[in-house]
Design a protein around this motif. Structure first.
Motif, PDB file in Angstrom:
ATOM      1  N   PHE A 219       0.835  -1.202   0.000  1.00 56.36           N
ATOM      2  CA  PHE A 219       0.000   0.000   0.000  1.00 56.36           C
ATOM      3  C   PHE A 219       0.873   1.257   0.000  1.00 56.36           C
ATOM      4  O   PHE A 219       0.655   2.174  -0.787  1.00 56.36           O
TER       5      PHE A 219
ATOM      6  N   ARG B  63      -6.061  -0.252  -6.403  1.00 57.93           N
ATOM      7  CA  ARG B  63      -6.328   0.470  -5.156  1.00 57.93           C
ATOM      8  C   ARG B  63      -7.047   1.801  -5.357  1.00 57.93           C
ATOM      9  O   ARG B  63      -7.555   2.368  -4.406  1.00 57.93           O
TER      10      ARG B  63
ATOM     11  N   ASP C 257      -9.605   4.746  -7.273  1.00 55.53           N
ATOM     12  CA  ASP C 257     -10.931   4.854  -7.890  1.00 55.53           C
ATOM     13  C   ASP C 257     -10.845   5.283  -9.358  1.00 55.53           C
ATOM     14  O   ASP C 257      -9.801   5.700  -9.848  1.00 55.53           O
TER      15      ASP C 257
ATOM     16  N   TYR D 223      -7.129   8.442   0.813  1.00 55.01           N
ATOM     17  CA  TYR D 223      -6.740   7.039   0.653  1.00 55.01           C
ATOM     18  C   TYR D 223      -6.110   6.482   1.926  1.00 55.01           C
ATOM     19  O   TYR D 223      -6.376   5.346   2.312  1.00 55.01           O
ATOM     20  N   TYR D 224      -5.272   7.264   2.575  1.00 55.46           N
ATOM     21  CA  TYR D 224      -4.678   6.780   3.825  1.00 55.46           C
ATOM     22  C   TYR D 224      -5.734   6.598   4.898  1.00 55.46           C
ATOM     23  O   TYR D 224      -5.687   5.663   5.684  1.00 55.46           O
TER      24      TYR D 224
ATOM     25  N   ALA E  16      -9.004   5.933   4.347  1.00 59.98           N
ATOM     26  CA  ALA E  16      -9.867   4.817   3.971  1.00 59.98           C
ATOM     27  C   ALA E  16      -9.135   3.474   3.945  1.00 59.98           C
ATOM     28  O   ALA E  16      -9.712   2.450   4.276  1.00 59.98           O
ATOM     29  N   HIS E  17      -7.879   3.508   3.574  1.00 61.33           N
ATOM     30  CA  HIS E  17      -7.139   2.265   3.364  1.00 61.33           C
ATOM     31  C   HIS E  17      -5.923   2.144   4.262  1.00 61.33           C
ATOM     32  O   HIS E  17      -5.123   1.234   4.069  1.00 61.33           O
TER      33      HIS E  17
ATOM     34  N   LYS F  95      -5.472   1.028   7.029  1.00 62.64           N
ATOM     35  CA  LYS F  95      -5.354  -0.268   7.694  1.00 62.64           C
ATOM     36  C   LYS F  95      -4.528  -1.243   6.846  1.00 62.64           C
ATOM     37  O   LYS F  95      -3.993  -2.193   7.350  1.00 62.64           O
ATOM     38  N   GLU F  96      -4.454  -0.976   5.527  1.00 67.51           N
ATOM     39  CA  GLU F  96      -3.663  -1.824   4.637  1.00 67.51           C
ATOM     40  C   GLU F  96      -2.176  -1.496   4.731  1.00 67.51           C
ATOM     41  O   GLU F  96      -1.356  -2.258   4.272  1.00 67.51           O
ATOM     42  N   SER F  97      -1.863  -0.325   5.280  1.00 73.31           N
ATOM     43  CA  SER F  97      -0.472   0.071   5.394  1.00 73.31           C
ATOM     44  C   SER F  97       0.302  -1.017   6.124  1.00 73.31           C
ATOM     45  O   SER F  97      -0.220  -1.692   7.014  1.00 73.31           O
TER      46      SER F  97
END
Length: 135
Positions: free
Chosen positions: A44, A94, A96, A125-126, A128-129, A131-133
């Motif tokens: 990510f 990843r 949109d 993005y950070y 929303a996502h 947690k993928e970091s």
């Protein structure tokens, strides 16, 4: 009335220098960041750095055309670097459709369209996502 703030304008600061090729050094720093995240399997974060790389490439491309020369020899290198990182971003799954559309249009012509401001996009993005970091 007493002055509470003193502003000094440094005429030799980077903010007051003309655009030049030294600004391209940001690309090396971003590539190092991508490589670092990849080495730690932080997909990510590496993809976000690749996205930033795309934005910086387009900005440098546009400024080179505007402030140096529309036929500058560095434009080819900037485009090739944009293409490499844009391919990564587009293939990551990843981002949109709106952001992908901007990147695809830049691949057709880096001078095309508006230049959205990167930081609010990255923040979204950070958030929303994030947690993928580290994955």
């Amino acid at each position: 009335m007493q002055p509470l703030y003193y502003y000094y304008r440094n005429t030799k600061s980077i903010m007051n220098r003309a655009f030049n090729y030294a600004r391209y050094d940001a690309l090396d720093a971003l590539q190092d960041r991508i490589d670092f995240f990849d080495s730690l399997d932080m997909g990510f974060d590496a993809d976000m750095a690749a996205l930033r790389y795309c934005f910086v490439c387009v900005e440098l491309y546009r400024r080179t055309v505007q402030e140096i020369d529309a036929n500058d020899s560095h434009l080819k290198m900037l485009y090739e670097n944009l293409e490499r990182n844009a391919t990564r971003v587009l293939n990551s799954g990843r981002f949109d459709e709106d952001l992908q559309s901007h990147i695809k249009s830049w691949l057709q012509d880096p001078l095309r369209g508006e230049m959205p401001y990167y930081w609010p996009i990255a923040s979204a993005y950070y958030t929303a996502h994030g947690k993928e970091s580290n994955t």
